[in-house]
Design a protein around this motif. Structure first.
Motif, PDB file in Angstrom:
ATOM      1  N   PRO A  36       0.891  -1.262   0.195  1.00 29.20           N
ATOM      2  CA  PRO A  36      -0.106  -0.060   0.073  1.00 29.20           C
ATOM      3  C   PRO A  36       0.836   1.171   0.105  1.00 29.20           C
ATOM      4  O   PRO A  36       1.704   1.432   1.210  1.00 29.20           O
ATOM      5  N   LEU A  37       0.520   2.024  -1.030  1.00 35.85           N
ATOM      6  CA  LEU A  37       1.571   3.318  -0.949  1.00 35.85           C
ATOM      7  C   LEU A  37       1.105   4.443  -0.236  1.00 35.85           C
ATOM      8  O   LEU A  37       1.983   5.227   0.204  1.00 35.85           O
ATOM      9  N   ALA A  38      -0.055   4.483   0.526  1.00 31.05           N
ATOM     10  CA  ALA A  38      -0.315   5.155   1.460  1.00 31.05           C
ATOM     11  C   ALA A  38       0.484   4.921   2.966  1.00 31.05           C
ATOM     12  O   ALA A  38       0.316   5.877   3.789  1.00 31.05           O
ATOM     13  N   GLN A  39       0.891   4.066   2.978  1.00 32.29           N
ATOM     14  CA  GLN A  39       1.834   3.818   4.199  1.00 32.29           C
ATOM     15  C   GLN A  39       3.000   4.714   4.910  1.00 32.29           C
ATOM     16  O   GLN A  39       3.738   5.243   3.878  1.00 32.29           O
ATOM     17  N   THR A  40       3.266   4.980   5.877  1.00 32.71           N
ATOM     18  CA  THR A  40       4.067   6.023   6.442  1.00 32.71           C
ATOM     19  C   THR A  40       4.527   5.684   7.752  1.00 32.71           C
ATOM     20  O   THR A  40       4.727   4.076   7.827  1.00 32.71           O
ATOM     21  N   CYS A  41       5.017   6.077   8.510  1.00 35.71           N
ATOM     22  CA  CYS A  41       5.511   5.801   9.855  1.00 35.71           C
ATOM     23  C   CYS A  41       4.594   5.250  10.750  1.00 35.71           C
ATOM     24  O   CYS A  41       3.354   5.684  10.682  1.00 35.71           O
ATOM     25  N   CYS A  42       4.994   4.068  11.452  1.00 34.92           N
ATOM     26  CA  CYS A  42       3.730   3.432  12.525  1.00 34.92           C
ATOM     27  C   CYS A  42       3.625   4.759  13.834  1.00 34.92           C
ATOM     28  O   CYS A  42       2.698   4.312  14.457  1.00 34.92           O
ATOM     29  N   GLU A  54       0.870  13.057  17.886  1.00 36.47           N
ATOM     30  CA  GLU A  54       1.399  12.926  16.767  1.00 36.47           C
ATOM     31  C   GLU A  54       1.132  11.172  16.508  1.00 36.47           C
ATOM     32  O   GLU A  54       0.866  10.965  15.194  1.00 36.47           O
ATOM     33  N   ALA A  55       1.792  10.539  17.254  1.00 35.11           N
ATOM     34  CA  ALA A  55       1.685   9.050  17.378  1.00 35.11           C
ATOM     35  C   ALA A  55       0.341   8.463  17.154  1.00 35.11           C
ATOM     36  O   ALA A  55       0.123   7.710  16.121  1.00 35.11           O
ATOM     37  N   VAL A  56      -0.672   9.213  17.628  1.00 34.29           N
ATOM     38  CA  VAL A  56      -2.231   8.462  17.596  1.00 34.29           C
ATOM     39  C   VAL A  56      -2.353   8.680  15.855  1.00 34.29           C
ATOM     40  O   VAL A  56      -3.089   7.970  15.362  1.00 34.29           O
ATOM     41  N   LYS A  57      -2.128  10.229  15.390  1.00 34.29           N
ATOM     42  CA  LYS A  57      -2.482  10.314  14.091  1.00 34.29           C
ATOM     43  C   LYS A  57      -1.757   9.397  13.206  1.00 34.29           C
ATOM     44  O   LYS A  57      -2.613   8.794  12.087  1.00 34.29           O
ATOM     45  N   LEU A  58      -0.580   9.121  13.351  1.00 31.57           N
ATOM     46  CA  LEU A  58       0.036   8.021  12.417  1.00 31.57           C
ATOM     47  C   LEU A  58      -0.518   6.482  12.662  1.00 31.57           C
ATOM     48  O   LEU A  58      -0.575   5.710  11.950  1.00 31.57           O
ATOM     49  N   ALA A  59      -0.799   6.539  13.884  1.00 28.59           N
ATOM     50  CA  ALA A  59      -1.477   4.923  14.206  1.00 28.59           C
ATOM     51  C   ALA A  59      -2.777   5.030  13.398  1.00 28.59           C
ATOM     52  O   ALA A  59      -3.254   3.749  12.890  1.00 28.59           O
ATOM     53  N   ASN A  60      -3.669   5.886  13.381  1.00 27.34           N
ATOM     54  CA  ASN A  60      -4.953   5.991  12.706  1.00 27.34           C
ATOM     55  C   ASN A  60      -4.656   5.729  11.264  1.00 27.34           C
ATOM     56  O   ASN A  60      -5.458   5.149  10.538  1.00 27.34           O
ATOM     57  N   ARG A  61      -3.497   6.569  10.947  1.00 27.70           N
ATOM     58  CA  ARG A  61      -3.364   6.244   9.528  1.00 27.70           C
ATOM     59  C   ARG A  61      -2.856   5.039   9.075  1.00 27.70           C
ATOM     60  O   ARG A  61      -3.327   4.336   7.905  1.00 27.70           O
ATOM     61  N   PHE A  62      -2.125   4.214   9.940  1.00 29.89           N
ATOM     62  CA  PHE A  62      -1.670   2.879   9.819  1.00 29.89           C
ATOM     63  C   PHE A  62      -2.721   2.047   9.433  1.00 29.89           C
ATOM     64  O   PHE A  62      -2.902   1.250   8.632  1.00 29.89           O
ATOM     65  N   THR A  63      -3.706   2.239  10.459  1.00 34.31           N
ATOM     66  CA  THR A  63      -4.886   1.237  10.591  1.00 34.31           C
ATOM     67  C   THR A  63      -5.750   1.357   9.381  1.00 34.31           C
ATOM     68  O   THR A  63      -6.344   0.297   8.817  1.00 34.31           O
TER      69      THR A  63
END
Length: 234
Positions: A36-42, A54-63
């Protein structure tokens, strides 16, 4: 089964060969892998340094990015542990099933012999997150023992931390360097040509010292050894 690769920041930036090796290995075993190309940092780096929001935002994006996959394979015990151990504490819902590579091979694919060939003397460093967080146990050792041509030698003090610990190495430089020196001393005692681990962050830390000391010992991620065959063995 829908399977995705989570490459992780360190691998994507510094060790892209590990991701390629992971995909090549899984495809050789009959598993088609999406990226998936949309993946970034966990979000691990952010959480570890106190940036919870900031970690929560990235975690939600990951999910959201990995929603719908039956399994997400990460060639990093550190990042896999972040998702499995810390996301629940961040109140993240519908967290996808994330596996360290060795877990996916042994527990999901039910295989310990991946058809690899690597004619070298190797020692294995069990990284802290894979050992204590994910508790992968002897899975990496079993996989290495089934690699043709490979001589696996035990690493003295194997379960001792290498001193990296992400930001620990920055905030506690002298202690980190001393811990790494102890690890290097034990690596040299093995007479191994190659030091293997399942986290490139630790290999970056240890490998840098090995290189500066002109030890002649190279470092390789587990995925790269398991992906090796008689045609491409290095």
């Amino acid at each position: 089964m829908r399977v995705a690769l989570f490459i992780t920041c360190v691998n994507d930036t510094i060790f892209p060969g590990t991701g390629k090796a992971t995909v090549g290995l899984l495809r050789r075993l009959g598993v088609e892998v999406d990226f998936p190309l949309a993946q970034t940092c966990c979000g691990q780096m952010h959480l570890n340094t106190g940036y919870r929001d900031e970690a929560v935002k990235l975690a939600n994006r990951f999910t959201a990015t990995f929603a719908g996959y039956d399994a997400v394979v990460a060639p990093s015990g550190s990042c896999a542990a972040m998702v499995r151990e810390q996301y629940p504490h961040l109140d993240i819902e519908n967290v996808p099933k994330v596996y360290d590579l060795s877990e996916f091979l042994v527990d999901v694919l039910k295989t310990t012999d991946v058809g690899a060939y690597f004619p070298h003397k190797v020692t294995y460093h069990p990284t802290c997150h894979s050992l204590r967080g994910l508790k992968v146990g002897d899975k990496p050792f079993t996989l290495l023992e089934n690699v043709r041509g490979l001589e696996l030698v035990p690493l003295p003090g194997a379960e001792e931390c290498c001193g990296f610990g992400g930001t620990f190495a920055v905030k506690n430089r002298d202690v980190s360097a001393a811990m790494c020196a102890d690890k290097i001393g034990n690596v040299m005692k093995t007479g191994a040509e190659v030091l293997c681990a399942a986290d490139n962050s630790c290999l970056l830390h240890i490998g840098g010292t090995l290189k500066r000391q002109k030890s002649g010992v190279r470092v390789l991620h587990l995925a790269e050894i398991l992906a090796s065959t008689e045609e491409n063995a290095g």
